[in-house]
Write a protein that holds these residues in place. Structure first.
Motif, mmCIF file in Angstrom:
data_model
loop_
_atom_site.group_PDB
_atom_site.id
_atom_site.type_symbol
_atom_site.label_atom_id
_atom_site.label_comp_id
_atom_site.label_asym_id
_atom_site.label_seq_id
_atom_site.Cartn_x
_atom_site.Cartn_y
_atom_site.Cartn_z
ATOM 1 N N TRP A 180 -3.582 0.916 6.282
ATOM 2 C CA TRP A 180 -2.685 -0.162 5.830
ATOM 3 C C TRP A 180 -3.461 -1.451 5.610
ATOM 4 C CZ3 TRP A 180 -1.710 -4.714 8.517
ATOM 5 C CH2 TRP A 180 -0.728 -5.529 7.966
ATOM 6 N N ALA A 181 -4.395 -1.743 6.534
ATOM 7 C CA ALA A 181 -5.198 -2.956 6.386
ATOM 8 C C ALA A 181 -6.041 -2.900 5.120
ATOM 9 C CB ALA A 181 -6.091 -3.149 7.618
ATOM 10 N N VAL A 182 -6.613 -1.724 4.877
ATOM 11 C CA VAL A 182 -7.419 -1.576 3.662
ATOM 12 C C VAL A 182 -6.549 -1.795 2.426
ATOM 13 C CG1 VAL A 182 -8.695 0.090 2.284
ATOM 14 C CG2 VAL A 182 -9.145 -0.093 4.723
ATOM 15 N N GLY A 183 -5.340 -1.202 2.430
ATOM 16 C CA GLY A 183 -4.446 -1.389 1.288
ATOM 17 C C GLY A 183 -4.020 -2.836 1.126
ATOM 18 N N THR A 184 -3.707 -3.473 2.273
ATOM 19 C CA THR A 184 -3.294 -4.881 2.212
ATOM 20 C C THR A 184 -4.427 -5.768 1.699
ATOM 21 O OG1 THR A 184 -1.789 -4.495 4.069
ATOM 22 C CG2 THR A 184 -2.371 -6.785 3.554
ATOM 23 N N ILE A 185 -5.628 -5.511 2.221
ATOM 24 C CA ILE A 185 -6.772 -6.310 1.764
ATOM 25 C C ILE A 185 -7.016 -6.081 0.273
ATOM 26 C CG2 ILE A 185 -9.263 -6.592 1.999
ATOM 27 C CD1 ILE A 185 -8.915 -5.937 4.980
ATOM 28 N N ALA A 186 -6.888 -4.829 -0.137
ATOM 29 C CA ALA A 186 -7.124 -4.536 -1.555
ATOM 30 C C ALA A 186 -6.085 -5.223 -2.440
ATOM 31 C CB ALA A 186 -7.106 -3.019 -1.776
ATOM 32 N N ILE A 187 -4.809 -5.127 -2.012
ATOM 33 C CA ILE A 187 -3.758 -5.768 -2.813
ATOM 34 C C ILE A 187 -3.918 -7.285 -2.799
ATOM 35 C CG2 ILE A 187 -1.268 -6.153 -2.953
ATOM 36 C CD1 ILE A 187 -0.869 -3.319 -1.935
ATOM 37 N N SER A 188 -4.238 -7.830 -1.598
ATOM 38 C CA SER A 188 -4.425 -9.278 -1.508
ATOM 39 C C SER A 188 -5.585 -9.738 -2.368
ATOM 40 C CB SER A 188 -4.645 -9.679 -0.043
ATOM 41 O OG SER A 188 -3.546 -9.309 0.763
ATOM 42 N N TRP A 189 -6.652 -8.976 -2.328
ATOM 43 C CA TRP A 189 -7.801 -9.338 -3.138
ATOM 44 C C TRP A 189 -7.477 -9.230 -4.626
ATOM 45 C CZ3 TRP A 189 -12.044 -11.928 -3.051
ATOM 46 C CH2 TRP A 189 -13.030 -11.719 -4.027
ATOM 47 N N TRP A 190 -6.746 -8.179 -4.985
ATOM 48 C CA TRP A 190 -6.342 -8.039 -6.386
ATOM 49 C C TRP A 190 -5.440 -9.190 -6.816
ATOM 50 C CZ3 TRP A 190 -1.690 -7.390 -8.971
ATOM 51 C CH2 TRP A 190 -1.801 -6.994 -10.307
ATOM 52 N N MET A 191 -4.470 -9.542 -5.935
ATOM 53 C CA MET A 191 -3.591 -10.667 -6.248
ATOM 54 C C MET A 191 -4.378 -11.975 -6.309
ATOM 55 S SD MET A 191 -0.508 -9.617 -6.759
ATOM 56 C CE MET A 191 0.413 -11.139 -6.558
#
Length: 1008
Positions: A392-403
Motif C-alpha cells: 500500500w505504501a508503495v502504491g501510495t508513494i507511486a500515486i503521490s509521486w505521479w500526482m
C-alpha cells in the motif's frame, strides 16, 4: 445379458424354515410360567429360545445367500419395467401365538418416562426417503403378522396369517442425512440434538416378553433376501435393491432390520468388550457389524479426545448411524455422533468446555499443534499485513509521486502561460503608452469589465456579489464621446424593462440610436454600445467568481467580442485587477488600461497606500503600516499613543479591508493610566515631551496595560463579519494591517477624487465629491458633486503629487484617493489627510459619467464647478443671449448604494411609473431633476439615484424628499423593511445644517 434365476420356489423354502423356527419359538414361549399378578418371567428360557431362533435364521440366510451369489442377476427390461412381477404366493399354515407378555416395566438405561413393552420390535430403516415407498411392496410374499394391536385385558393376538405384513415405523424413525449436519460445529447444536434424539423407535407390541435387567431382548433378525438382491459385503451384511415403479429408478437400499434398543456404556472412551450389555448389542447387529464398528470407533475416539468419563450409548441410534452414513466419518460432525448418546447434554457441555480437548487422548500433541499453528498463523498474518502495508505504501508513494509530477507539469505550464500573458500585457501596454494621444483622438472601442478581483474568501463573504459588480453599469455613458464605442460585459442577465430604460436614457441625449444586446439585432443606425453576458454565468451561479474569470471560461462571448473589435483600436478597462484580466486580454489580443495584478494588489492595500502617500509628501494620519505580529502591534500602538497625546481614538485597518468590514477602533479614555500620562504631558510641556527619556516611563506603562485594554474595549465596526476583538485580531495579524489615529475633530468631511493616470505619463482628474454616509461613518453610500470642502488648488496639488508617485511605480489607469478634511484645534487651520488609495475604477466615477451624460456638462476642477450648457431658444434676442451666460453651474447629489428590501416587490417599470406620478423625473431643458440607475432585474433591492439642482442645498433637499416619497410608497406601518434610507436622510440633514452654518459664517466675514 444375464438370465434371472428361474427357481423362485427356493425363496419359499427359506421362509418355510423361518416359519418352523417361529413355531418352535411359540412352543417355547407357551412353556414359560407366568404369574398373573405381575411377577417376573423366567427369562432364561426366553433367552435360550431367542438364541436358538437367531442361530437358525442366520444359518438359513447364509445358505440362501451362498446359492444366490453363485447366480447371475439380470436387470429388468425397459418394456417390462411397468409390469408387476408375478410371484407365486406361499401361505403356510400358522397357528395363532397367544399373548403371554407380563405388565410393562422399565428397561435399564432407558430415559425417564419411557415405557417399553417386552416384545419383539420390528424396525425397518431405509437409507433415504425415496426407498420408503417400498414398505408396502410384498414382493409376492405374505409374512407372518407379529404387529397385532393388543386390546386392554387381552392375553393373545387375533388376526389371520394371510394379512401379516411388516409395518415400518413412522415419524420418529426418519433418519437425517449426513450432509444435513455437515459443517456444523459443537457450538449452538443443543437445539439440533433435541430434534435428532427425538427420532427414537416407537415400541411395537410383539409376542416376546420383557427381559430382566442385564438380559437383552430378542436379537436382530433379517428377512430372507428376494430374487432381486444385488450383492453382499464381506461382513455378511446384505443390501437389497428395490424397484420403485413410480420413479423408474433402481436405487440401493439398506436391508430392513429388526433392531431392539441395546443400551451400553463407554467409560473413558473405551468399550468393555466383556460387558454383558455390549455383548448383547454386538450379537444384535452382527450382520451389519462392519458398518456399526466404524461409527463405534469414531464415537470412542471422540470421547477419548475430550476425556469423557461416561457415555451412555443408544444402540439403536448407533446402528442407524452406521448404516446410513456411508460418506466417511471424517466428514461427519460431532453432533451426529453425540446424537447416539442418551446423556448427550452432559457430554456436550463437557465437550464445549474450553480446553477440554487438551485433557483427552493426545491432548499434549493437540495443544502443541494448536500453539504452533496459532503462532505460525500469527507470524504469517503479521508478515502478510506487513507486506500489504508496504505494498500500500508503495502504491501510495507511486500515486503521490505521479500526482506531484502531474501537478508540477501543470504548474509549470500555468506559470509559463501566465508569464507569456504578462509579457504580452507589457508589450501591449508599451504600445498603448506610445500611441495614447492618437488613440484618444480617434475612434476607439472600450471594453468595460467591472470585475471585482478580490480573493476567494472576500468574494464569498460579500452579499450580492454579482450586484456589486453591476453597480457600474453607468459606464455605458462613455458613449457621450462620439468617437467611443462601448462593449459592456454584464455580470447579470438584464430584463427587457431594464434594457428599455437604458435605451431611453441614452437616446435622450441623441448619443445612440438603439440598445443592442446579445439576443437582438440592429435595425437601423450604428451600434454605439453592446451589453454582453458571459454564458459561464449559468454554469457557476453560486461560486461568486469575478467577472474576468467568468469571461475567461465563456468562449462564445470571447468570440463575439473578438468579432466586434476586429480592425479597431480597443482596450480593456477593468476594475479590481485579477490575473484573469491578463488571460482575457491575451485571448482578445488587446491591451489593458490598468496596472499589473501583482502591483495592484501590493499598493491597493492600506499599508501600500500609506507608502505612496508618504513618498508623495501628502499628510496622512499618525500611524504605521505593515503590522503582522501581536508584539509589533502593542509596541507600535504604545509609541504612537505617547507621541500623539491629543488623539482620543485609534483605528485598526486590515490591508484587504472592504467597505469598512475590516476596521476596528478603541478609545483611549478607557486606558487606566491615561490621566496619569496626560498629567505627565502637561507637566513637561509639548516642547520637552518629544525627548525620549521623558516618554520612556509612560511608554512602559502603556505596554503593560495595552493588551488588557484592547481585549476589553476594542470593537469591530461591522460585528456581522467579526463579532468580537479576538476574531478580528486573528484575521488582522494573518493579513497584516495599519494602526492609524482617528481624526481629532467633531467636524469631519470625507471626499473622494478619481484620477486617470494616462499611459503617456499625465494625471487627469475625472471626478471629485464630498461623501455621504449612512449608519457607518466609515462607509460611503453617495457623494455630492462637485466637492466644496477643500480649495480646488489644494486638492489639485495633492492629486497631482499622488498621481506622479503612482506613475513612478508603473501604476496606470483609474485611481481613486480618499481624503478627509477638518479644522485643527491647535492652529484652527484646515488640514487634509490622505487615508486610502484604490487602484480601480470607482462607483463614484461611473455615476459621475451618468451625471455628465444627462446634463451634458463638464467638471471644472480649477474652479470646482459643474458647468452645464443651456440651450437657447430661437425666439430669444441677441440681447437676451448676451445677458444670460450659455453655461450654468449645477450641483448634484449622487446615491450609489441605496438599499431597500421592499423594492423587490415592484418591477422596475412599476417603480418608474410611481416616481413619475410623484414628479420624480429629469427636465432635459433645465438640466435638473432626478435620474435613477437600475442594477438588477431579479432582486431589485439596490438602486442608484442622482438629483441635480441649481445649488447644493436644493439638491440635498430634493434627494432627501425623494427618499421619503419612495419609502412611503413601498412601505407600511407594519412592514418597514430593511433599508439605509433613514440613516442617509439623517446624514443629509447634518450636511444641510453645516451648509447653513458655513453660509452664515461667510456672510459674517463679508460684513466684517
Amino acid at each position: 445379458m444375464f438370465n434371472a434365476p428361474r427357481n423362485e420356489e427356493e425363496i419359499g423354502e427359506v421362509f418355510v424354515k423361518v416359519q418352523d423356527d417361529l413355531k418352535q419359538l411359540k412352543r417355547s414361549l407357551d412353556k414359560i410360567p407366568v404369574n398373573e399378578r405381575g411377577k417376573i418371567l423366567d427369562i432364561q428360557t426366553l433367552d435360550i429360545a431367542i438364541q436358538k431362533t437367531e442361530s437358525s435364521i442366520r444359518k438359513h440366510a447364509e445358505d440362501y445367500l451362498k446359492r444366490v451369489t453363485k447366480r447371475l442377476l439380470v436387470l429388468p427390461s425397459i418394456e417390462d419395467e411397468h409390469k408387476t412381477a408375478q410371484i407365486p404366493k406361499w401361505k403356510p399354515p400358522v397357528k395363532s401365538i397367544p399373548d403371554v407378555s407380563p405388565p410393562r416395566t422399565l428397561l435399564p438405561m432407558a430415559s425417564p418416562g419411557e415405557k417399553m413393552s417386552a416384545a419383539i420390535h420390528l424396525l425397518y430403516k431405509p437409507v433415504n426417503s425415496k426407498n420408503r415407498s417400498t414398505k408396502n411392496q410384498k414382493f409376492g410374499l405374505s409374512l407372518p403378522d407379529v404387529h397385532k394391536k393388543r386390546t386392554k385385558g387381552a392375553n393373545h393376538h387375533t388376526g389371520s396369517v394371510e394379512s401379516f405384513q411388516a409395518n415400518e415405523p413412522r415419524g420418529h424413525h426418519s433418519q437425517a442425512k449426513p450432509e444435513d449436519d455437515a459443517g456444523m460445529g459443537l457450538i449452538g447444536i443443543k437445539s439440533r440434538c433435541h430434534k435428532k434424539l427425538e427420532c427414537k423407535s416407537e415400541p411395537i407390541s410383539s409376542c416376546s416378553t420383557t427381559s430382566r435387567e442385564g438380559t437383552p431382548p430378542l436379537i436382530t433378525k433379517t428377512p430372507p433376501p428376494s430374487t432381486n438382491s444385488k450383492s453382499m459385503d464381506q461382513g455378511g451384511m446384505m443390501q437389497d435393491q428395490n424397484y420403485v415403479a413410480k420413479s423408474h429408478q433402481n436405487l440401493p437400499a439398506t436391508p430392513p432390520l429388526i433392531v431392539i434398543k441395546y443400551p451400553f456404556t463407554i467409560i473413558n472412551g473405551r468399550v468393555d468388550p466383556m460387558a454383558v450389555d455390549f455383548h448383547y448389542f454386538k450379537q444384535s447387529c452382527s450382520l451389519s457389524w462392519s458398518s456399526v464398528v466404524v461409527s463405534l470407533e469414531a464415537l470412542e475416539k471422540l470421547l477419548r479426545d475430550f476425556a469423557v468419563p461416561l457415555a451412555k450409548v443408544i444402540g439403536e441410534r448407533l446402528v442407524e448411524l452406521g448404516l446410513n452414513l456411508d460418506i466417511g466419518w471424517r466428514k461427519v460432525p460431532p453432533i451426529t455422533l453425540l446424537s447416539a448418546l442418551e446423556n448427550w447434554e452432559e457430554v456436550l457441555d463437557l465437550v464445549l468446555r474450553p480446553g477440554q480437548r487438551y485433557k483427552g487422548e493426545g491432548g499434549t500433541e493437540a495443544a502443541a499443534i494448536r500453539i504452533q499453528s496459532c503462532w505460525r498463523r500469527h507470524v504469517a498474518q503479521t508478515a502478510y499485513l506487513w507486506h500489504c502495508r508496504r505494498k500500500w505504501a508503495v502504491g501510495t508513494i507511486a500515486i503521490s509521486w505521479w500526482m506531484h509530477m502531474q501537478m508540477r507539469r501543470v504548474r509549470k505550464a500555468l506559470q509559463a502561460r501566465r508569464f507569456r500573458q504578462l509579457e504580452n500585457y507589457r508589450s501591449r501596454a508599451q504600445h498603448l503608452a506610445t500611441n495614447w494621444k492618437h488613440i484618444q483622438s480617434s475612434k476607439r472601442t472600450i471594453i468595460h469589465i467591472p470585475s471585482l478581483g478580490y480573493s476567494q474568501r472576500q468574494r464569498l463573504n460579500l452579499r450580492g456579489f454579482d450586484i456589486l459588480q453591476n453597480t457600474q453599469i453607468s459606464r455605458l455613458c462613455d458613449i457621450r464621446d462620439e468617437n467611443v464605442e462601448v462593449i459592456y460585459v454584464c455580470p447579470r442577465h438584464l430584463e427587457e424593462d431594464t434594457l428599455h430604460y437604458y435605451t431611453s436614457l441614452l437616446k435622450g441625449d441623441g448619443a445612440t440610436d438603439k440598445l443592442d444586446t446579445e439576443t437582438t439585432e440592429a435595425s437601423s443606425g450604428i451600434r454605439r454600445f453592446i451589453i454582453l453576458t458571459p454564458e459561464a454565468l449559468d454554469y457557476f451561479p453560486t461560486h461568486n467568481m469575478c467577472l474576468s474569470t467568468l469571461l475567461k471560461y465563456s468562449p462564445h462571448t470571447l468570440k463575439r467580442i473578438r468579432h466586434l473589435i476586429q480592425g479597431k483600436e480597443a482596450y480593456i478597462v477593468g476594475r479590481v485587477a485579477h490575473v484573469d484580466d491578463l488571460a482575457v486580454a491575451d485571448e482578445l489580443g488587446v491591451p489593458v488600461l490598468g496596472p499589473e495584478p501583482a502591483i495592484a494588489h501590493l499598493y491597493s492595500t492600506k499599508s501600500g497606500g500609506r507608502r505612496i502617500f508618504t513618498e508623495a509628501e501628502v499628510d496622512v494620519p499618525p500611524g504605521r503600516g505593515d503590522i503582522h505580529s501581536l508584539n509589533q502591534l502593542h509596541e507600535t500602538l504604545a509609541e504612537l499613543m505617547v507621541q500623539n497625546m491629543d488623539v482620543q481614538r485609534w483605528v485598526f485597518k486590515m490591508n484587504s479591508e472592504l467597505r469598512s468590514h475590516g476596521t476596528a477602533y478603541c478609545d483611549k479614555c478607557y486606558l487606566s493610566c491615561y490621566n496619569w500620562a496626560l498629567q505627565e504631558y502637561h507637566h513637561y510641556g509639548p516642547q520637552l515631551w518629544n525627548t525620549q527619556w521623558i516618554q520612556e516611563s509612560v511608554l512602559l506603562r502603556y505596554l503593560d496595560e495595552i493588551p488588557e485594554w484592547l481585549a476589553r474595549y476594542a470593537r469591530p465596526v461591522k460585528t456581522s463579519c467579526y463579532p468580537n476583538w479576538a476574531c478580528f485580531l486573528k484575521t488582522f495579524l494573518r493579513q497584516g494591517g495599519v494602526v492609524e489615529a482617528y481624526i481629532p475633530s467633531d467636524s469631519i468631511t470625507c471626499l473622494k477624487v478619481d484620477l486617470l493616470l494616462e499611459p503617456g505619463g499625465e494625471v487627469t482628474m475625472l471626478s471629485c465629491g464630498d461623501q455621504l454616509h449612512a449608519s457607518c461613518q466609515l462607509e460611503a453610500v453617495g457623494s455630492t458633486v462637485p466637492q466644496t470642502s477643500v480649495h480646488p488648488e489644494t486638492l489639485n496639488s495633492i492629486c497631482m503629487r499622488v498621481g506622479q508617485a503612482c506613475l513612478q511605480r508603473h501604476i496606470v489607469g483609474y485611481v481613486s484617493v480618499d481624503l478627509v478634511t477638518f479644522l485643527s484645534h491647535n492652529t484652527m487651520e484646515q488640514k487634509v489627510w490622505a487615508i486610502d488609495l484604490d487602484l480601480a475604477y470607482s462607483d463614484q466615477l461611473a455615476m459621475t459619467q451618468m451625471l455628465l451624460m444627462i446634463t451634458g456638462g463638464t467638471l471644472n476642477f480649477h474652479t470646482g464647478c459643474l458647468e452645464v450648457p443651456i440651450r437657447m431658444t430661437e425666439k430669444c434676442s441677441e440681447q437676451q443671449i448676451a445677458a444670460k451666460p450659455p453655461v450654468l453651474n449645477r450641483y448634484a447629489v449622487i446615491g450609489i448604494h441605496l438599499f431597500h428590501s421592499n423594492l423587490s416587490m415592484l418591477y422596475h417599470y412599476v417603480f418608474l411609473k410611481i416616481c413619475k406620478a410623484h414628479g420624480l423625473g429629469f427636465d432635459t431643458k433645465r438640466k435638473q431633476g432626478t435620474v435613477f440607475a437600475l442594477y438588477d432585474s431579479n432582486d431589485r433591492c439596490s438602486i442608484g439615484m442622482i438629483t441635480v439642482s441649481e445649488d447644493l442645498q436644493r439638491a440635498l433637499v430634493t434627494f432627501a424628499r425623494n427618499l421619503s416619497v419612495i419609502h412611503q410608497e413601498i412601505s407600511s406601518s407594519k412592514m418597514q423593511g430593511e433599508t439605509n434610507f433613514k440613516a442617509l436622510s439623517k446624514n443629509i440633514d447634518d450636511v444641510l445644517q453645516m451648509t447653513a452654518q458655513n453660509k452664515l459664517l461667510a456672510l459674517e466675514d463679508k460684513a466684517a
